[in-house]
Enzyme design. Structure first.
Site, mmCIF file in Angstrom:
data_model
loop_
_atom_site.group_PDB
_atom_site.id
_atom_site.type_symbol
_atom_site.label_atom_id
_atom_site.label_comp_id
_atom_site.label_asym_id
_atom_site.label_seq_id
_atom_site.Cartn_x
_atom_site.Cartn_y
_atom_site.Cartn_z
ATOM 1 N N GLY A 14 0.826 -1.200 0.000
ATOM 2 C CA GLY A 14 0.000 0.000 0.000
ATOM 3 C C GLY A 14 0.859 1.249 0.000
ATOM 4 C CB VAL A 66 -1.970 -7.600 0.197
ATOM 5 C CG1 VAL A 66 -0.855 -6.626 -0.145
ATOM 6 C CG2 VAL A 66 -3.219 -6.874 0.680
ATOM 7 C CG ASN A 92 0.616 1.571 4.706
ATOM 8 O OD1 ASN A 92 0.279 2.161 5.734
ATOM 9 N ND2 ASN A 92 0.243 1.988 3.501
ATOM 10 C CE1 TYR A 157 -8.399 0.121 8.861
ATOM 11 C CE2 TYR A 157 -8.601 1.382 10.894
ATOM 12 C CZ TYR A 157 -7.921 1.094 9.723
ATOM 13 O OH TYR A 157 -6.765 1.772 9.418
ATOM 14 C CE LYS A 161 -5.285 -1.485 9.791
ATOM 15 N NZ LYS A 161 -4.120 -1.661 8.890
ATOM 16 C CB ILE A 190 -2.689 9.940 9.877
ATOM 17 C CG1 ILE A 190 -2.224 9.209 11.145
ATOM 18 C CG2 ILE A 190 -1.492 10.500 9.107
ATOM 19 C CD1 ILE A 190 -1.447 10.054 12.133
#
Length: 245
Positions: A14, A66, A92, A157, A161, A190
């Site tokens: 990524g 991936v 990533n 998500y 993670k 971010i």
């Protein structure tokens, strides 16, 4: 194109934009020959390559998904045959498909798990198979504050993670004596496309530093973990989130 015999090779999945691009550029400045993986955005990958070549260490973009185990293994084999031993892997690649759990389609759950967690397996396993005989390497995976703090609408998500965190800690214990370090960086909010539709002003109120982070602030931590300065750090999940708990 190939890297020189003494140049260190790093892969970032990524890696065409956002945090992945920032990590690739930071590692390039640290002397790595960068191999960036991307799934579909040719123009973003080309721009990242241009920026990498401006840094002077060169780079290469390899397109594969991936979530495709055979494709990922073939890509890893191609990297080692063309560019030499892999010193660093940064996992990533990831996507979001937010929804309240009771309304979440199964395909949204599967897509996020398959990219962030199964994708981690698909890329990390063949890379480790290359690192083990060399008894050297660093693997850093990009997790999220969502893996540590309950976040409404992100159960898929968060699960992906959190799985990344646990898998990395377990793997770190298996390869530590072989000279391979495995760590995780868990960013908060971010400045990337991933939060472009988020209520940023409201989110800032949840962050003690009262601002959104920059991709470069994540990348610098990744670069440190890949360096010899972090030679006694493994099995850790390091938060980069402006003080969120």
């Amino acid at each position: 194109m190939s890297s020189s015999d003494n140049q260190k090779v790093a892969i970032v999945t990524g890696g065409s934009k956002g945090i992945g691009r920032a990590i690739a550029l930071e590692l390039a400045r640290a002397g790595y020959f960068m191999v960036i993986n991307y799934r579909s955005d040719d123009s973003a990958a080309a721009e990242t390559l241009r920026l990498l070549r401006d840094e002077g260490n060169g780079g290469e973009a390899i397109q594969f998904d991936v979530t495709d185990g055979a494709g990922a293994e073939a890509a890893v084999n191609e990297v080692t045959s063309r560019f030499g031993n892999i010193e660093v892997l940064v996992n990533n690649a990831g996507i979001v498909a937010d929804d309240l759990f009771v309304f979440m389609p199964e395909k949204s759950w599967d897509a996020v798990i398959n990219t962030s967690l199964k994708g981690f397996f698909n890329v990390t396993k063949p890379v480790l198979m290359k690192m083990v005989p060399n008894k050297r390497g660093a693997i850093v995976s990009i997790s999220s504050v969502s893996s540590l703090i309950g976040n409404r609408g992100q159960s898929n998500y968060a699960a992906a993670k959190a799985g990344l965190n646990g898998a990395s800690r377990a793997i770190s214990t298996e390869v530590a004596r072989l000279g391979i370090r495995v760590n995780v960086v868990a960013p908060g909010l971010i400045e990337t496309d991933m939060i472009k539709d988020a209520p940023v002003d409201n989110i800032k109120e949840m962050i003690p530093m009262a601002r959104i982070g920059r991709p470069e602030e994540v990348a610098s931590v990744v670069r440190f973990l890949c360096s010899d300065d972090a030679s006694y750090i493994t099995g850790q999940v390091i938060s980069v989130n402006g003080g969120m708990f």
